[in-house]
Design a protein around this motif. Structure first.
Motif, short mmCIF file in Angstrom:
data_model
loop_
_atom_site.label_atom_id
_atom_site.label_comp_id
_atom_site.label_asym_id
_atom_site.label_seq_id
_atom_site.Cartn_x
_atom_site.Cartn_y
_atom_site.Cartn_z
N PHE A 1 0.80 -1.24 0.00
CA PHE A 1 0.00 0.00 0.00
C PHE A 1 0.83 1.29 0.00
CE2 PHE A 1 -2.71 -3.22 2.07
CZ PHE A 1 -3.79 -3.18 1.22
N LEU A 2 2.09 1.22 0.47
CA LEU A 2 2.87 2.47 0.58
C LEU A 2 3.38 2.91 -0.78
CD1 LEU A 2 3.78 4.41 2.81
CD2 LEU A 2 5.96 3.17 2.88
N LYS A 3 3.15 4.20 -1.05
CA LYS A 3 3.58 4.72 -2.36
C LYS A 3 5.05 5.16 -2.30
CE LYS A 3 -1.02 6.43 -3.54
NZ LYS A 3 -1.75 6.13 -2.30
N ASP A 4 5.58 5.52 -3.45
CA ASP A 4 6.97 6.00 -3.50
C ASP A 4 7.03 7.43 -2.97
OD1 ASP A 4 7.06 7.96 -6.03
OD2 ASP A 4 5.69 6.28 -6.41
N ASN A 5 8.26 7.93 -2.73
CA ASN A 5 8.44 9.23 -2.08
C ASN A 5 7.79 10.38 -2.86
OD1 ASN A 5 9.71 8.15 0.06
ND2 ASN A 5 11.79 8.50 -0.71
N ASP A 6 7.96 10.37 -4.15
CA ASP A 6 7.38 11.45 -4.97
C ASP A 6 5.87 11.46 -4.84
OD1 ASP A 6 9.80 12.31 -5.86
OD2 ASP A 6 9.76 11.10 -7.71
N ALA A 7 5.27 10.25 -4.86
CA ALA A 7 3.82 10.18 -4.75
C ALA A 7 3.35 10.64 -3.37
CB ALA A 7 3.35 8.76 -5.01
N ILE A 8 4.15 10.28 -2.32
CA ILE A 8 3.78 10.71 -0.95
C ILE A 8 3.84 12.23 -0.85
CG2 ILE A 8 4.52 10.66 1.47
CD1 ILE A 8 5.48 7.75 0.91
N TRP A 9 4.91 12.77 -1.42
CA TRP A 9 5.10 14.24 -1.36
C TRP A 9 3.94 14.92 -2.10
CZ3 TRP A 9 6.01 17.99 -5.12
CH2 TRP A 9 6.42 19.24 -4.65
N ALA A 10 3.60 14.41 -3.27
CA ALA A 10 2.51 15.02 -4.05
C ALA A 10 1.18 14.89 -3.30
CB ALA A 10 2.40 14.32 -5.40
N GLN A 11 1.00 13.76 -2.64
CA GLN A 11 -0.27 13.58 -1.92
C GLN A 11 -0.35 14.55 -0.74
OE1 GLN A 11 -0.81 9.89 0.28
NE2 GLN A 11 -2.90 9.73 -0.50
N VAL B 1 -4.68 13.92 9.17
CA VAL B 1 -5.11 13.38 7.86
C VAL B 1 -3.91 12.76 7.14
CG1 VAL B 1 -5.98 13.98 5.57
CG2 VAL B 1 -7.10 14.89 7.62
N ILE B 2 -2.79 13.52 7.15
CA ILE B 2 -1.57 13.01 6.47
C ILE B 2 -1.09 11.72 7.12
CG2 ILE B 2 0.89 13.51 6.09
CD1 ILE B 2 0.01 16.43 5.51
N ALA B 3 -1.17 11.67 8.43
CA ALA B 3 -0.75 10.45 9.14
C ALA B 3 -1.62 9.27 8.74
CB ALA B 3 -0.83 10.67 10.65
N SER B 4 -2.91 9.51 8.61
CA SER B 4 -3.81 8.40 8.23
C SER B 4 -3.56 7.95 6.80
CB SER B 4 -5.28 8.80 8.40
OG SER B 4 -5.65 9.70 7.38
N GLN B 5 -3.13 8.93 5.97
CA GLN B 5 -2.86 8.56 4.56
C GLN B 5 -1.58 7.75 4.41
OE1 GLN B 5 -2.86 12.44 2.75
NE2 GLN B 5 -4.99 12.26 2.08
N SER B 6 -0.66 7.91 5.32
CA SER B 6 0.63 7.23 5.15
C SER B 6 0.75 5.96 6.00
CB SER B 6 1.78 8.20 5.48
OG SER B 6 1.57 8.75 6.76
N THR B 7 -0.30 5.59 6.65
CA THR B 7 -0.28 4.31 7.36
C THR B 7 -1.30 3.37 6.70
OG1 THR B 7 -1.91 5.10 8.94
CG2 THR B 7 0.40 5.26 9.60
N ASN B 8 -1.05 2.10 6.89
CA ASN B 8 -1.90 1.13 6.21
C ASN B 8 -2.42 0.11 7.22
OD1 ASN B 8 -3.10 -0.74 4.51
ND2 ASN B 8 -1.15 -1.84 4.32
N PRO B 9 -3.68 0.17 7.55
CA PRO B 9 -4.20 -0.77 8.56
C PRO B 9 -4.93 -1.96 7.93
CG PRO B 9 -5.76 1.04 8.29
CD PRO B 9 -4.70 1.23 7.26
N TYR B 10 -4.60 -2.26 6.70
CA TYR B 10 -5.36 -3.32 6.01
C TYR B 10 -4.53 -4.59 5.76
CZ TYR B 10 -8.57 0.52 5.04
OH TYR B 10 -9.42 1.56 5.18
#
Lengths: 401, 236
Positions: free
Chosen positions: A191-201, A223-232
């Protein structure tokens, strides 16, 4: 009474053996096709066996985790563990991907396994070399069919992993070798995206006035914390205590957790009946076509051989040979040709084709027995045209005039 | 002539019907006694082959009577149910070409007939070997047909015709592919065998070399047979 068919075969054994070998290669391909189908079914069963689970808990109304995507929260397993009859419950993720190694790349199914040890659902039950995963991160156990070696480092998405153990016959339902890594790593890889995608998000989130409200400190960070963690995870594998009916336990989980739960037999039906159904139909069609081609070839060969003996058959009829003796001559030759072909086919399928096929080819004795019966029946049926031609021969042809 | 052997009285064979009907045999009368060899001679289209097929129970005549030994086998209809058994047990054939079964050795080519008649393999092979001794091909008993000379093949074919000890042998141009010396040798063998086994032998032939050897000859012309005395010349 002497065997006319046997004598004819011995007299022109070279023709029979070479024709039988040609037919045998065709039969070998037919047996291999059946073996590929059996291999696909076996791969599917092996996947289920090796998971060590009695129940698969997946996203509601999906056929996950193998036949459809499934995503459920990674803390659901705690609640499931408390349901009566549940012995063990463990999260699992599956991700099929291409892995680069020294000699090219290989397609593998990456399984994220929960911390524990051998015997925990999802873990490889045995190793052929090395050790199991003991660290929380960046260690992997790979199936030997992947070609990976102990100590080799591989890159899965963002991280590098060291192969610490090798196992055998741990494959996906497609026959892809499996690579086991820790669950947390697997969740990131999935689920974790690459750095560029994280920065853009992050930038897009910060620019969204709904998440970056003046006077609401901490909202944007949350919100950013919830986007960068994966609970699935994809599924929870459940092992049922001895003495409990898996279907009853599954029903409890369905009722209390509002999730879809499959038992072993249901999961087998999904894998065999749905996931590999199309491939199985294709193979079945190939089997039918190959059987028809084999029949046509046998019929043509036997017909040609019979036409070559028309004068002898006329003489045999003139000197009083019964029709059944002539029928036996042709049918026995046809069956002999089929048996030569079957032996050559079985040997070529076992020793030549199966080892070089990229797919797992499982040649079961029962399939061979069915194949043998089918070959004999095809040969008997194929000889009918030649027998009709032989019975039509007029004994007067031997006299001429 | 008197005695058994084979007797044919007023045999007719018509092909087709109505305007297209062809009378291949119009009136055939023949008698061949046991131990006798007769010639059957006629131009092409005279009905020789049709007669041979009728005598060999391969095709059904239209009318007439055929008596084999003591048994009426045809009297305006077959009187024998199993024609194959009749051919196997009571009629011997020798063809223009030997037509030996190429995948059987010489012994089995001959022993096959008694085996088909239900005689045990050992007994059938013993019979074959006895005939080979009489026909001077005993030394080729284990050979395959392709390994024999033309004369040897024809002698094996004669052995096959004789092996079930039939009362009649039909020989269709048995000397056609052979030179004079070998053709006369074959006729000599047929005469010897006819006497030895009390067999009636009908030899259909065009072969000028052997015609003088017959004591009796049947000419067939337009489907009708005419008997005449032959020269009966010594073929030594």
């Amino acid at each position: 009474m002497i065997s006319l068919a046997g004598r004819d075969i011995l007299h022109s054994w070279g023709k029979f053996v070479f024709t039988g070998m040609g037919l045998g290669l065709l039969i070998g391909i037919t047996l291999s096709m059946a073996g590929i189908y059996r291999g696909m079914v076996d791969d599917a069963k092996v996947l289920l066996d090796n998971s060590g689970a009695d129940l698969w808990v997946v996203q509601k109304d999906t056929l996950g985790p193998y036949a459809e995507p499934s995503s459920i929260y990674d803390d659901i397993w705690r609640g499931i563990r408390g349901i009566p009859g549940v012995d063990q419950a463990a999260n699992i993720t599956y991700l099929t991907m291409q892995v680069s190694k020294d000699s090219g790349d290989v397609r593998v199914m990456v399984a994220g396994i929960t911390p524990g040890g051998p015997g925990t659902p999802g873990w490889p039950p045995y190793l052929v070399a090395g050790r199991q995963i003991t660290r929380s991160h960046y260690e992997a156990v790979a199936d030997i069919a992947s070609g990976l070696k102990l100590g080799e480092r591989i890159k899965l998405r963002r991280h590098h992993y060291t192969i610490v153990g090798l196992t055998r016959r741990m494959v996906s339902s497609n026959g892809d070798p499996m690579v086991f890594i820790p669950l947390k790593d697997a969740q990131e890889e999935q689920f974790l995206k690459d750095n560029d995608a994280i920065w853009a998000q992050r930038r897009r989130t910060a620019q969204n006035p709904a998440f970056n409200r003046p006077g609401v400190p901490g909202l944007l960070d949350a919100v950013i914390a919830s986007q960068s963690t994966n609970p699935y995870v994809n599924a929870v594998l459940v092992r049922v205590k001895k003495g409990y009916d898996p279907e009853q336990v599954a029903e409890s989980i369905r009722r209390w957790k509002r999730l879809t739960v499959y038992t072993r037999s249901q999961m087998e039906k999904i894998l065999v009946g749905k996931l590999i159904a199309t491939a199985a139909k294709q193979i079945f069609m190939f089997l039918v076509i190959l059987s028809l081609v084999s029949s046509a070839i046998v019929a043509f060969i036997i017909y040609t051989l019979t036409l070559g003996k028309i004068r002898e058959i006329a003489v045999l009829k003139l000197i009083g040979t019964k029709n059944r003796t002539i029928i036996a001559l042709i049918m026995q030759q046809s069956i002999a040709l089929g048996l030569i072909g079957f032996v050559v086919g079985k040997i070529s399928a076992t020793l030549l084709m199966a080892p070089i096929f990229p797919k797992h080819v499982l040649l079961e004795p029962l399939d061979s027995a069915i194949g043998l019966i089918a070959v004999v029946m095809i040969c008997v049926l194929s000889s009918i045209v030649a027998i009709r031609a032989a019975l039509k021969v007029d004994p007067a042809e031997a006299i001429g005039g | 002539m008197s005695g058994k052997g084979i007797q044919i009285v007023g045999l007719r064979k018509r092909y087709g019907s109505g305007d297209t009907a062809v009378d291949a045999l119009r009136k055939v009368d023949m008698h061949v006694a046991p131990g006798e060899v007769v010639g059957l001679i006629g131009p092409s289209g005279s009905g020789k082959t049709t007669l041979l097929k009728c005598l060999g129970a391969v095709i059904e005549p239209t009318a007439g009577k055929m008596i084999l030994g003591d048994d009426v086998i045809y009297d305006d209809g077959w009187k024998v149910k199993d024609l194959r058994a009749l051919r196997r047990d009571r009629i011997g054939f020798v063809f223009q070409a030997p037509y030996l079964i190429p995948f059987l050795d010489v012994t089995d080519n001959v022993a096959l007939l008694p085996m088909l008649a239900g005689i045990p393999n050992a007994e059938a092979r013993k019979r074959a070997i006895e005939l080979f001794k009489a026909l001077d091909v005993e030394h080729r008993a284990k050979a395959m047909p392709s390994q024999l000379s033309g004369g040897e093949q024809q002698r094996v074919a004669i052995a096959r015709g004789l092996v079930n000890r039939p009362p009649v042998i039909l020989a269709d141009e048995p000397t056609a592919p052979l030179d004079s010396e070998r053709a006369l040798a074959v006729i000599r063998i047929l005469n010897d065998m006819a006497k030895k086994f009390e067999t009636a032998i009908i030899v259909v032939t065009h072969d000028e070399k052997i015609i003088p050897t017959f004591k009796r000859i049947y000419h067939i012309r337009d489907g009708v047979t005419y008997e005449e005395a032959g020269e009966g010349r010594d073929f030594e």
